[in-house]
Design an enzyme around this catalytic site. Structure first.
Site, short mmCIF file in Angstrom:
data_model
loop_
_atom_site.label_atom_id
_atom_site.label_comp_id
_atom_site.label_asym_id
_atom_site.label_seq_id
_atom_site.Cartn_x
_atom_site.Cartn_y
_atom_site.Cartn_z
N ASN A 208 -10.94 3.53 3.06
CA ASN A 208 -10.18 4.76 2.77
C ASN A 208 -9.65 4.64 1.34
OD1 ASN A 208 -7.45 3.44 2.79
ND2 ASN A 208 -8.12 2.93 4.86
N ASP A 277 -9.05 2.22 11.41
CA ASP A 277 -8.95 2.28 12.87
C ASP A 277 -10.22 1.85 13.57
OD1 ASP A 277 -6.29 3.13 13.18
OD2 ASP A 277 -6.84 5.16 12.56
N LYS A 287 -28.93 -6.57 3.89
CA LYS A 287 -28.82 -5.15 3.53
C LYS A 287 -29.78 -4.32 4.39
CE LYS A 287 -29.45 -1.96 -0.27
NZ LYS A 287 -30.13 -1.70 -1.52
N ASP A 304 -4.30 -1.76 16.91
CA ASP A 304 -3.20 -1.14 16.16
C ASP A 304 -2.18 -2.25 15.91
OD1 ASP A 304 -0.84 0.17 15.37
OD2 ASP A 304 -1.58 2.04 16.25
N ILE A 305 -2.16 -2.73 14.68
CA ILE A 305 -1.32 -3.90 14.35
C ILE A 305 0.15 -3.57 14.56
CG2 ILE A 305 -0.71 -5.59 12.55
CD1 ILE A 305 -3.41 -4.88 11.19
N LYS A 336 4.20 8.61 16.39
CA LYS A 336 3.93 7.22 15.99
C LYS A 336 5.20 6.38 16.02
CE LYS A 336 0.05 8.66 13.17
NZ LYS A 336 -0.50 8.95 11.86
N LYS A 340 5.07 3.30 18.52
CA LYS A 340 5.01 1.97 17.91
C LYS A 340 6.38 1.29 17.89
CE LYS A 340 1.08 3.67 15.23
NZ LYS A 340 -0.02 3.27 14.40
N1 CTP Z 1 -1.45 0.98 11.56
C1 CTP Z 1 -1.69 -0.28 12.05
N2 CTP Z 1 -2.90 -0.59 12.60
C2 CTP Z 1 -3.86 0.35 12.69
C3 CTP Z 1 -3.63 1.64 12.19
C4 CTP Z 1 -2.40 1.92 11.62
O1 CTP Z 1 -0.81 -1.14 11.97
N3 CTP Z 1 -5.03 0.04 13.24
C5 CTP Z 1 -0.12 1.28 10.98
C6 CTP Z 1 -0.15 1.72 9.53
O2 CTP Z 1 0.03 0.63 8.65
C7 CTP Z 1 1.03 2.69 9.45
C8 CTP Z 1 1.10 3.28 10.86
O3 CTP Z 1 0.42 2.36 11.70
O4 CTP Z 1 2.24 2.03 9.20
C9 CTP Z 1 0.49 4.64 11.00
O5 CTP Z 1 -0.80 4.63 10.45
P1 CTP Z 1 -1.68 5.97 10.36
O6 CTP Z 1 -3.00 5.63 9.76
O7 CTP Z 1 -0.87 7.07 9.74
O8 CTP Z 1 -1.85 6.38 11.86
P2 CTP Z 1 -2.65 5.80 13.07
O9 CTP Z 1 -1.69 5.10 13.98
O10 CTP Z 1 -3.85 5.04 12.61
O11 CTP Z 1 -3.08 7.15 13.79
P3 CTP Z 1 -4.08 8.31 13.26
O12 CTP Z 1 -5.10 7.61 12.39
O13 CTP Z 1 -4.65 8.83 14.52
O14 CTP Z 1 -3.25 9.29 12.53
#
Ligand code: CTP
Length: 405
Positions: A208, A277, A287, A304-305, A336, A340
């Site tokens: 990203n 994600d 490759k 999701d950490i 969230k 979380k």
């Molecule tokens: N985060 C995380 N681990 C993941 C995805 C996100 O720890 N696999 C954490 C990010 O560092 C941030 C928060 O969760 O602090 C929200 O991340 P975001 O990308 O906005 O949302 P997601 O929980 O991934 O949900 P979505 O992509 O569906 O919006």
């Protein structure tokens, strides 16, 4: 950084004196009022006119200059300084300071000053390693001076070794830290930053546009406030902030492993990373060659950490997340926050100009489990970082320092 502060820059006579001009510019650009004091030997390397032009102030050189002394007496110069930076500091200057010798403008001012002193040694490696110099530096440390260690590499004399003036960024950061109240002293803060790369083959990955600027700003400002900072960073081109413990990772799984390892000892964790994600089900060793037709890649969910940290957080540990959204900012961020189990979430709308990925500014809303939403104006990411850390400090004020009984 230095708004309303007077920095006395003492320049002594080494080849690195030519870098002092750039240092003046950086202090001035950061809002500082710079008073340059030069030794006689420094004037063999760089002229007072250069320093005067860059600082916009008369340069102090001669204790017995009747004109200058009647304009700004040397004791007044010593008193006016909020901070003294000696760059470069030669072995001779360091020796004089350690012995209390005051035989020229700079050493006299140093003896009369009460402001904190940052010493940036620069000299030949043998002079630096000489036990007399090392003993003198130790004396300065005992006196409370802050030493910015010189770097290793090729020196002007063509010898290799330690003795090169530290990077100007390291000098600026030390100066900034010395002037910043240590409101996070003894606190352990973990910040995650940047994107993750999820490889599909050795030359392709899913990622990203995160550059890591917000997380790096948080780590920088927390370190300035004297926290022990661990920065877990995905791939970025940014320089590691001065004085933080860097942990470089590439994938979400590596980031998770690193964070889970560090998390139990932390007072606060700020997840600013844009964690991927999904990851390809298979990272192919070679490759992948293109074939006719389309290609489908199976993706697996990454953990999701932050949600995991929310489930396992210890008593009193502060947990902060970010929500980067393109629609329904408040509802999505609130969801969230609750899911979380965060203390607060920093929400930003990626569609806003001057906000989100890659920008130097950010415009965020702070949402807590209860209470009003705080809307902060658009500001530089370092200032946003300061605002976030102010709120973390308030939360930590209600908890004990980690490890205290
Ligand atoms: N985060 C995380 N681990 C993941 C995805 C996100 O720890 N696999 C954490 C990010 O560092 C941030 C928060 O969760 O602090 C929200 O991340 P975001 O990308 O906005 O949302 P997601 O929980 O991934 O949900 P979505 O992509 O569906 O919006």
């Amino acid at each position: 950084m230095f708004e309303g502060r007077t920095i006395l820059l003492g320049v002594s006579g080494g080849i690195a004196a030519y870098k002092a001009g750039e240092l003046v510019r950086r202090f001035v650009r950061a809002g500082g009022n710079v008073q340059v004091v030069m030794t006689a030997n420094a004037r063999n390397f760089i002229t007072p006119l250069t320093m005067q032009t860059l600082s916009g102030q008369p340069v102090c050189t001669d204790l017995f200059d009747l004109g200058l002394e009647s304009q700004i007496g040397h004791i007044q110069v010593a008193r006016a300084a909020h901070l003294i930076v000696l760059a470069p500091a030669t072995a001779n200057l360091i020796a004089k300071m350690a012995s209390g010798i005051a035989d020229d403008y700079l050493t006299t001012v140093l003896l009369a000053a009460t402001a904190p002193i940052v010493v940036c040694p620069a000299m030949n490696v043998r002079m630096y390693e000489n036990q007399v110099t090392q003993r003198n530096l130790e004396t300065l440390r005992h006196m409370g001076c802050h030493i910015v260690e010189p770097e290793s590499g090729e020196l002007a004399c063509k010898e290799e070794g330690t003795g090169r003036l530290a990077e100007l960024t390291a000098i600026m950061e030390t100066a900034c830290r010395v002037l910043t109240p240590p409101t996070l002293k003894d606190r352990r803060i973990l910040v995650s930053a940047g994107p993750t790369w999820e490889a599909f083959d050795p030359v392709r990955y899913i990622s990203n546009p995160s550059t890591g600027k917000m997380g790096y700003a948080l780590a920088t400002v927390a370190a300035r406030r004297s926290a022990h900072v661990h920065l877990v960073s995905g791939p970025t081109y940014l320089q590691p902030p001065h004085g933080v413990n860097m942990h470089r990772v590439v994938t979400a799984l590596q980031m998770q492993e690193c964070i889970l390892d560090l998390a139990p000892g932390m007072d606060a964790i700020i997840m600013a990373a844009a964690v991927g994600d999904y990851r390809p089900a298979e990272a192919l060793p070679q490759k992948v060659k293109k074939l006719d037709g389309d290609l489908s890649v199976k993706l697996l969910r990454n953990p999701d950490i932050l949600a995991g940290l929310g489930r396992s957080r210890s008593e009193g540990q502060v947990l902060i997340g970010f929500a980067a959204e393109t629609e329904n900012l408040i509802e999505n961020a609130r969801e969230k926050l609750v899911q979380k189990r965060l203390d607060f979430i920093v929400a930003n709308n990626l569609g806003n100009p001057g906000s989100g990925f890659g920008c130097d500014t950010n415009e965020v809303k702070i949402i807590r489990p209860v209470g009003d939403i705080e809307e902060l104006p658009r500001m530089a990411k370092e200032r946003v970082a300061g605002e976030i850390l102010d709120r973390i400090e308030a939360l930590l004020a209600n908890t004990r320092t980690y490890g205290e009984s």
